[in-house]
Design an enzyme around this catalytic site. Structure first.
Site, short mmCIF file in Angstrom:
data_model
loop_
_atom_site.label_atom_id
_atom_site.label_comp_id
_atom_site.label_asym_id
_atom_site.label_seq_id
_atom_site.Cartn_x
_atom_site.Cartn_y
_atom_site.Cartn_z
N TYR A 286 -37.29 15.76 14.25
CA TYR A 286 -35.90 15.43 14.55
C TYR A 286 -35.82 14.80 15.93
CZ TYR A 286 -31.10 15.73 16.05
OH TYR A 286 -29.87 15.40 16.54
N ALA B 263 0.84 -1.21 0.00
CA ALA B 263 0.00 0.00 0.00
C ALA B 263 0.87 1.25 0.00
CB ALA B 263 -0.92 -0.01 1.20
N ASN C 277 -6.48 2.92 -10.47
CA ASN C 277 -5.38 3.84 -10.72
C ASN C 277 -5.84 5.26 -10.98
OD1 ASN C 277 -3.12 1.96 -10.61
ND2 ASN C 277 -4.09 1.04 -12.39
N TYR D 148 -2.33 -6.57 -3.15
CA TYR D 148 -2.18 -5.14 -3.40
C TYR D 148 -3.32 -4.38 -2.72
CZ TYR D 148 0.94 -6.16 -7.44
OH TYR D 148 1.94 -6.57 -8.26
N GLY D 149 -2.98 -3.27 -2.07
CA GLY D 149 -4.00 -2.46 -1.41
C GLY D 149 -4.96 -1.78 -2.36
N GLY E 112 1.91 2.83 -2.76
CA GLY E 112 1.79 3.59 -4.01
C GLY E 112 1.29 5.00 -3.79
N TYR F 255 -29.16 19.82 21.90
CA TYR F 255 -27.84 20.46 21.94
C TYR F 255 -27.99 21.88 22.44
CZ TYR F 255 -23.23 21.86 20.11
OH TYR F 255 -21.95 22.32 19.97
N ARG G 39 -2.01 9.11 -10.70
CA ARG G 39 -3.10 9.34 -11.64
C ARG G 39 -4.44 9.62 -10.96
NH1 ARG G 39 -4.20 5.21 -15.75
NH2 ARG G 39 -2.87 3.66 -14.77
#
Ligand code: UD1
Ligand code: CA
Length: 451
Positions: A348, A9, A226, A103-104, A11, A369, A15
């Site tokens: 709510y 991981a 990529n 590969y990650g 990389g 709140y 791109r």
């Protein structure tokens, strides 16, 4: 056979054109790296090493969150896949089991595929995961002789004949950990990229009379990310699979292509999901629920037979028991709602509990709140909250209590009591007409002045 995972991981993902390391970009609400670790978990790995580089700290944090107990190796300089794997060696010193390199940025390897690789290890020293590529492009090519893998040739170093091969290297490799590191020690960088290629271990092993083979998987499994376009393609592939899996498990999706799942969404059979529903991470829906159009759910549990939406928003920490109803433009956060309770319109609820069969009237708001801290609202069973009630937390309403609509409730209400907290209505006979006349004459005068 015990297994260790080595996840590459490091990389940069140039791109992606991003400040964020590539493996942290998300598919279905989870970083790419978490998907790869999830696949590897099927092998019940004894150890997992994540090799980080660029943006290492955030990658390490994400790796720890996805797979507690992972160890982190840092590749300071990016010198190739063999060099990346070599960074894991100190963390696997003395480890005699198998190592599998993943590969990650390749999120979709199936657990069955990894198990097939492990099975092939019984007869071969090195097992590589390959795939028949529709367009082999710049992938490394697998040079086979029968079922023996002779070597892997990187595209840049391949002659025309080798480039014509369509059986390609996914990058996933399984080998005994001691052998893997021993071979990597011998890998050089005399090639077109000047990098240390992990793929060279196959030729080195064959040169020593060791055996290697390739297990084939579907090309879709090896989809690597990529670019942003690849990321979108990965998301689409994930969603297509998740929708198919939900339907196969007995869930009705009225318009499958409009329903968006997270990596961990769980929906039980006979639930019906209407169009345009989005699931964030951490959602569990029990049997026979109905999720109506344009609802957004994350971090919540929905009980059997519950009816949600249309246009409902369930946020993290919401637990709805059986046969609850949550209607349009209702937002619920960190609240538990007991069986049969209804919150049908424009409300709510935050940091609250609502007892069984209670009815929360339209426009009710928990004022949870105060600008500094959050406070709880406890509503008992069989309570009737009148429309447009403000429940100023902390506040408790006992069982079978009632509030008058428009009330601002700041004090606890005992069981069975009716609370009314609003100004008393006053009617003034003839006053409306007088007021209209006054307003009209003022308007006329002001126009006269302007002209
Ligand atoms: C690699 C393989 C190629 C295979 C392809 C499949 C090699 C030499 N080539 O090529 O045969 O067909 O993957 O996608 O292995 N990484 C590091 N540190 C490094 C270099 C790479 O961590 O120094 C990581 C990358 O982040 C990535 C993975 O290793 O996750 C593969 O690296 P990448 O540069 O994409 O390899 P490819 O050239 O695509
Ligand atoms: Ca690549």
């Amino acid at each position: 056979m015990s297994t260790a995972l080595i996840l590459l991981a490091a990389g940069q993902g140039t791109r992606m054109k991003s400040d964020r390391p590539k493996v942290l970009h998300a598919v279905a609400g989870a970083p790419l790296l978490a998907h790869a670790l999830q696949a590897g978990r099927a092998l019940s790995p004894e150890r997992t090493v994540v090799v980080t580089g660029h943006g290492g700290e955030s990658v390490a944090a994400a790796a720890h969150a996805a797979a507690p107990g992972v160890r982190i190796a840092v590749q300071e300089e990016r010198k190739g896949t063999a060099h990346a794997v070599a960074q894991a060696a100190p963390l696997l010193a003395g480890y005699e089991g198998d190592a599998i390199v993943l590969y990650g940025d390749t999120p979709f390897i199936r657990p069955e595929t990894l198990k097939a690789m492990r099975a092939a290890r019984a007869t071969h020293d090195i097992v590589v995961l390959g795939f028949e590529a529709a367009d082999p492009g710049r992938y490394g090519r697998l040079v086979m002789a029968g079922d023996s893998l002779e070597r892997i040739v990187e595209f840049k170093d391949a002659d025309a004949e080798t480039r014509a091969l369509t059986f390609c290297n996914s990058g996933v490799v399984a080998a005994p950990a001691p052998l893997l590191f021993e071979l990597i020690d011998q890998v050089g960088n005399d090639n077109a990229s000047g990098e240390y290629y992990l793929t060279d271990i196959v030729g080195l092993a064959r040169g020593r009379g060791l055996s290697a083979t390739a297990v084939a998987c579907d090309e879709a499994e090896t989809l690597g990310v990529n670019s942003r376009a690849d990321l979108a393609a990965a998301e689409a592939a994930f969603q297509a699979r998740a929708r198919g899996a939900a339907m196969a498990a007995g869930v009705t999706l009225v318009a499958p292509e409009t329903v968006h799942f997270a990596f961990d969404t769980e929906v039980a059979r006979d639930t019906v999901i209407d169009p345009n529903v989005v699931f964030g991470p951490g959602v569990r829906i029990a049997q026979g629920a109905r999720i109506r159009a344009f609802s957004h759910l994350e971090g919540c549990q929905v009980g059997p037979g519950a009816v949600i939406g249309p246009y409902a928003r369930l946020r993290p920490g919401t637990e709805l028991a059986a046969d609850t109803h949550v209607g349009n433009f209702v937002e619920i956060k960190k609240s538990r709602v007991e069986a049969g309770a209804k919150i049908n319109h424009l409300s709510y609820l935050g940091d609250a509990s609502v007892g069984a069969r209670s009815n929360i009237g339209a426009g009710t708001i928990t004022c949870n709140y105060d600008g500094v801290s959050k406070h709880r609202t406890e509503v008992g069973a069989d309570v009737f909250i009148g429309s447009s009630t403000m429940l100023v937390a902390p506040v408790t309403l006992g069982d079978a209590a009632m509030t008058g609509s428009g009330s601002v409730i700041t004090q606890d209400v005992e069981p069975g009591a009716l609370a009314i907290a609003r100004a008393r209505q006053v009617n003034k006979p003839g006053m409306a007409r007088k007021l209209f006349d006054l307003l009209k004459s003022r308007k006329k005068n002001s126009h006269g002045k302007a002209e």
